[in-house]
Design a protein around this motif. Structure first.
Motif, mmCIF file in Angstrom:
data_model
loop_
_atom_site.group_PDB
_atom_site.id
_atom_site.type_symbol
_atom_site.label_atom_id
_atom_site.label_comp_id
_atom_site.label_asym_id
_atom_site.label_seq_id
_atom_site.Cartn_x
_atom_site.Cartn_y
_atom_site.Cartn_z
ATOM 1 N N MET A 1 -16.345 -38.802 -54.211
ATOM 2 C CA MET A 1 -17.865 -38.679 -55.058
ATOM 3 C C MET A 1 -18.311 -39.848 -54.583
ATOM 4 S SD MET A 1 -19.018 -38.155 -58.785
ATOM 5 C CE MET A 1 -18.431 -36.552 -59.064
ATOM 6 N N THR A 2 -19.654 -39.751 -54.091
ATOM 7 C CA THR A 2 -20.265 -40.886 -53.447
ATOM 8 C C THR A 2 -21.207 -41.564 -54.543
ATOM 9 O OG1 THR A 2 -22.509 -39.759 -53.435
ATOM 10 C CG2 THR A 2 -20.964 -39.548 -51.255
ATOM 11 N N LYS A 3 -21.506 -42.883 -54.207
ATOM 12 C CA LYS A 3 -22.181 -43.527 -55.261
ATOM 13 C C LYS A 3 -23.382 -43.010 -55.880
ATOM 14 C CE LYS A 3 -20.805 -48.115 -53.898
ATOM 15 N NZ LYS A 3 -21.240 -49.504 -53.279
ATOM 16 N N LEU A 4 -24.076 -42.186 -54.790
ATOM 17 C CA LEU A 4 -25.451 -41.563 -55.368
ATOM 18 C C LEU A 4 -25.146 -40.348 -56.440
ATOM 19 C CD1 LEU A 4 -27.897 -41.687 -52.412
ATOM 20 C CD2 LEU A 4 -27.436 -43.364 -54.231
ATOM 21 N N ARG A 5 -24.132 -39.855 -56.177
ATOM 22 C CA ARG A 5 -23.691 -38.584 -57.018
ATOM 23 C C ARG A 5 -23.098 -39.278 -58.377
ATOM 24 N NH1 ARG A 5 -20.684 -34.336 -52.730
ATOM 25 N NH2 ARG A 5 -22.242 -34.288 -51.166
ATOM 26 N N PRO A 46 -28.346 -34.518 -47.106
ATOM 27 C CA PRO A 46 -28.000 -35.810 -47.683
ATOM 28 C C PRO A 46 -28.254 -36.135 -48.991
ATOM 29 C CG PRO A 46 -29.862 -36.001 -46.277
ATOM 30 C CD PRO A 46 -29.445 -34.622 -46.216
ATOM 31 N N ASP A 47 -27.577 -36.991 -49.562
ATOM 32 C CA ASP A 47 -27.625 -37.320 -51.153
ATOM 33 C C ASP A 47 -29.023 -37.791 -51.334
ATOM 34 O OD1 ASP A 47 -25.231 -36.429 -51.667
ATOM 35 O OD2 ASP A 47 -24.075 -38.407 -51.891
ATOM 36 N N THR A 48 -29.608 -38.497 -50.453
ATOM 37 C CA THR A 48 -30.899 -38.917 -50.888
ATOM 38 C C THR A 48 -32.213 -37.846 -50.839
ATOM 39 O OG1 THR A 48 -31.312 -39.299 -48.399
ATOM 40 C CG2 THR A 48 -30.772 -41.086 -49.687
ATOM 41 N N SER A 49 -31.693 -36.472 -50.481
ATOM 42 C CA SER A 49 -32.554 -35.469 -50.680
ATOM 43 C C SER A 49 -31.812 -34.663 -51.805
ATOM 44 C CB SER A 49 -32.374 -34.495 -49.359
ATOM 45 O OG SER A 49 -32.941 -35.071 -48.451
ATOM 46 N N HIS A 91 -35.643 -41.250 -57.216
ATOM 47 C CA HIS A 91 -35.599 -42.570 -56.247
ATOM 48 C C HIS A 91 -35.911 -43.830 -56.943
ATOM 49 C CE1 HIS A 91 -35.620 -39.792 -52.272
ATOM 50 N NE2 HIS A 91 -34.439 -39.981 -52.688
ATOM 51 N N GLU A 92 -36.809 -43.614 -57.912
ATOM 52 C CA GLU A 92 -37.097 -44.780 -58.804
ATOM 53 C C GLU A 92 -35.981 -45.440 -59.625
ATOM 54 O OE1 GLU A 92 -40.786 -43.831 -60.858
ATOM 55 O OE2 GLU A 92 -41.951 -43.864 -59.426
ATOM 56 N N LEU A 93 -35.292 -44.607 -60.143
ATOM 57 C CA LEU A 93 -34.181 -44.647 -60.964
ATOM 58 C C LEU A 93 -32.889 -45.285 -60.192
ATOM 59 C CD1 LEU A 93 -33.994 -41.695 -63.444
ATOM 60 C CD2 LEU A 93 -34.240 -44.149 -63.938
ATOM 61 N N GLU A 96 -34.002 -48.922 -59.108
ATOM 62 C CA GLU A 96 -33.733 -49.669 -60.324
ATOM 63 C C GLU A 96 -32.203 -50.116 -60.558
ATOM 64 O OE1 GLU A 96 -35.133 -47.728 -64.066
ATOM 65 O OE2 GLU A 96 -37.180 -47.705 -63.078
ATOM 66 N N ASP A 97 -31.360 -49.056 -60.236
ATOM 67 C CA ASP A 97 -29.714 -49.414 -60.216
ATOM 68 C C ASP A 97 -29.234 -50.178 -59.058
ATOM 69 O OD1 ASP A 97 -29.620 -48.275 -62.828
ATOM 70 O OD2 ASP A 97 -29.250 -46.128 -61.890
ATOM 71 N N GLY A 98 -30.247 -50.505 -58.083
ATOM 72 C CA GLY A 98 -29.753 -51.138 -56.826
ATOM 73 C C GLY A 98 -29.094 -50.028 -55.551
ATOM 74 N N LEU A 99 -29.309 -48.779 -55.778
ATOM 75 C CA LEU A 99 -28.432 -47.844 -55.043
ATOM 76 C C LEU A 99 -29.412 -47.797 -53.772
ATOM 77 C CD1 LEU A 99 -27.174 -45.635 -57.667
ATOM 78 C CD2 LEU A 99 -25.975 -47.102 -56.342
ATOM 79 N N LEU A 100 -30.865 -47.782 -53.776
ATOM 80 C CA LEU A 100 -31.289 -47.638 -52.626
ATOM 81 C C LEU A 100 -32.331 -48.895 -52.247
ATOM 82 C CD1 LEU A 100 -33.367 -44.211 -53.320
ATOM 83 C CD2 LEU A 100 -31.278 -44.526 -52.055
#
Length: 100
Positions: A1-5, A46-49, A91-93, A96-100
């Motif tokens: 599982m990816t960090k974004l997931r 992609p997980d960014t979508s 994306h804002e969240l 905030e978590d330093g993932l993007l």
């Protein structure tokens, strides 16, 4: 599982379909938004979508549950606005978590 997931766990639903959202943060997952050209058989965008979605909103987004009488679901433009706002909130969240 990816960090974004993984990041979806315990987060609020950012999709928030009116009259659909169950507001149960324990059911929130990273739900991929599909558009022509960004997915295919066995392929996810992609997980960014993707957006943070509760189980109820995710079911409607993926078409597993058909909602009759809900204007926003039937009118594609209103649905697109809901998804666009959810992508922005997600994306804002993530930022905030330093993932993007």
């Amino acid at each position: 599982m990816t960090k974004l997931r993984k990041s979806a766990q315990g987060k609020p639903c950012t999709l928030r379909f009116p009259g659909i959202c169950n507001h149960d943060w324990s059911t929130v997952v990273l739900a991929h938004v599909t558009e022509k050209g960004n997915h295919g058989m066995g392929l996810k965008p992609p997980d960014t979508s993707a957006v943070y979605a509760c189980s109820s909103c995710h079911d409607v987004l993926d078409g597993r549950v058909q909602v009759k009488g809900e204007r926003f679901v039937q009118e594609e433009e209103i649905r697109r606005v809901c998804v666009a706002m959810a992508l922005k909130r997600t994306h804002e969240l993530m930022r905030e978590d330093g993932l993007l």
